[in-house]
Every structure is written in C-alpha cells, then in structure tokens.
Design an enzyme around this catalytic site. Sequence first.
Site, PDB file in Angstrom:
ATOM      1  N   GLU A 129      -1.651   7.182   2.298  1.00 49.18           N
ATOM      2  CA  GLU A 129      -0.913   6.169   1.552  1.00 49.18           C
ATOM      3  C   GLU A 129       0.496   6.686   1.339  1.00 49.18           C
ATOM      4  OE1 GLU A 129      -5.124   5.232   0.769  1.00 49.18           O
ATOM      5  OE2 GLU A 129      -4.050   7.088   0.310  1.00 49.18           O
ATOM      6  N   TYR A 189       5.974   8.983   9.861  1.00 47.89           N
ATOM      7  CA  TYR A 189       4.603   8.633  10.224  1.00 47.89           C
ATOM      8  C   TYR A 189       4.562   7.687  11.423  1.00 47.89           C
ATOM      9  CZ  TYR A 189       3.741  10.669   5.617  1.00 47.89           C
ATOM     10  OH  TYR A 189       3.703  11.511   4.544  1.00 47.89           O
TER      11      TYR A 189
END
Length: 147
Positions: free
Chosen positions: A104, A116
Amino acid sequence: MLIRQMVWPDIDTVVALEHKLFSTPWEKDAFEYELGKNVFSSILVLEEDGEILGYIGMWLLGDQTQITTLGVKKEYQRNGYAKMLMDKCVEVTKHLGYRNINLEVRISNQKAINLYKKYGFKIVTIRKNYYQDNHEDAYLMIKKMEV
C-alpha cells in the site's frame, strides 16, 4: 554496500530513520514484534561502512510478499538505494517461488508510486481512509511475478 538481515542492535537506528521519513512511522515496539515474534517478517537493511542508509520490511506469506515499509535516508535518496532494496525484494520473492508482491502507498506519494511502476506494480484498488494521521487513501499495488 551491503544488504543484510536487520538485527536487534539496528532497531534504534531504523526507528529514528522511520520517524524522520514518515508522518505515521512504525514505533519501536512494532519493529521489535517484527524481529522477535512475526515468523512471516523479514526486514533487510542496506548499509555502507557500518552506517544504515535504508531498509525494507517484507512479510513472506507463503505465496506472496507484502512490502510493509521501505525507507532511505533523505540525504541518500535519488542514488539508487531504494532500487537496490527493491531488487533484493524481487530476488527473494523469485527465490521463494511466490506469485506476486503487494504493497500500500499513499496516493499522494508520487515518487514512490513511480518507483513501484518501474518495477511493474499496477494499481489494483484504492483503500479508503487507510492512513490514520490524515485519513488519506492508499493505492493497493501488485506486481505479478513471472513464473
């Protein structure tokens, strides 16, 4: 440059770093729990000449890796250290034969989201009011591993 398992003497250094980097940092007791009691937890530190420059926390859950925390000292950011820690996470996940890595991330943390995405993570949903400090939403991001 060395990436190794975090050990008990590292806790105070990592907690201090966590508090400098995040508005909702993990407290010392959380790191103690991860090191001493959570059998799924693996925390790696990146060090150079005995100085801890960064760390990554992972839960190795039997079929997937969940990144729990990732931090690099501010003065060392943008030098590829987060990438080194992510590379190690991917390596561990591949070695274990897991199908994906998830995490998260605050929807406002564009720098982390970009990192990411470079690793093939995709946004799969929004976790509403995820963060306790300001009720900010989080993206759940997942990277599917090649089998």
